[in-house]
Write an enzyme that holds these catalytic residues in place. Structure first.
Site, short mmCIF file in Angstrom:
data_model
loop_
_atom_site.label_atom_id
_atom_site.label_comp_id
_atom_site.label_asym_id
_atom_site.label_seq_id
_atom_site.Cartn_x
_atom_site.Cartn_y
_atom_site.Cartn_z
CB CYS A 103 91.92 -23.24 -47.53
SG CYS A 103 92.76 -24.47 -48.57
CG HIS B 142 89.90 -21.49 -51.52
ND1 HIS B 142 90.71 -20.62 -50.83
CD2 HIS B 142 90.66 -22.59 -51.78
CE1 HIS B 142 91.90 -21.15 -50.67
NE2 HIS B 142 91.91 -22.35 -51.22
CD GLU C 64 88.59 -17.56 -50.89
OE1 GLU C 64 89.77 -17.94 -51.02
OE2 GLU C 64 87.80 -18.08 -50.08
#
Length: 198
Positions: free
Chosen positions: A77, A177, A179
């Site tokens: 990001c 992102h 994750e």
């Protein structure tokens, strides 16, 4: 293999650390170059404004440490944006300069800003195999004037082609992102870790 997650006061450290942990990889979080130098590879996360992030990296002398790395580095990001040469966010600010290009704001008159939500990736190079091509974005700025050869995948937002995965030498960036991006995010992190292990 041990991954160093860079703590400079502006990263979503917990979620990134948990994602690495779930993949069975050792990690540590540190904010000084002496400790981070012990890692096999580094992750540069980031949430917030580009100028603030660069100020913090410079204050801790991590800017030169990251820019001079020969180990694999993954920017996530804002962390990806910091890898570029320049950003117009808030005020003109130089970045780490390891990937060609600059960071520009979406045109709010044509698009809803920030770009939040799931968007589909278009692959420019073979990278991973997954049952989905959607990942989760939260950003108001994106990379422009990039070298086409550095773009692994992009995402279309309105009429803008957003570089979503970039790779130059030992530096990789993911604008979204991973994750928080489900199965594809997991596969992308696994691919990066596989490259680290080579």
């Amino acid at each position: 293999m041990n991954i160093g997650i860079i703590d400079y006061g502006m990263g979503n450290l917990f979620s990134v650390a948990e994602a690495i942990k779930r993949l069975g990889c050792d990690y540590f979080i540190a904010g000084d170059s002496t400790t981070l130098a012990q890692a096999d590879a580094l992750i540069l996360p980031g949430v917030g404004a580009f100028p603030d992030a660069m100020h913090k990296l410079k204050a801790s002398k991590l800017d030169m440490f990251i820019a001079q790395q020969t180990k694999p580095v993954l920017g996530i990001c804002l962390g990806m944006q910091l890898l570029f040469e320049f950003s117009e966010e808030v005020q003109p600010t130089s970045g780490l300069g390891v990937i060609n290009g600059q960071i520009t704001k979406f045109d709010a008159s044509a698009l809803r800003v920030p770009h939040i939500g799931w968007s589909e990736l278009t692959w420019h190079k073979p990278y991973v195999e997954s049952t989905t091509d959607f990942v989760y974005f939260v950003h108001s700025f994106y990379a422009t004037q990039t070298n086409e050869a550095d773009i692994v995948a992009s995402a279309q937002y309105g009429d803008v082609q957003v570089p979503a995965v970039v790779q130059y030498a030992n530096f990789t960036g993911m604008q979204f992102h991973p994750e928080k991006s489900g199965e594809l995010g997991k596969q992308l992190l696994k691919r990066w870790l596989k490259d680290v292990a080579k």
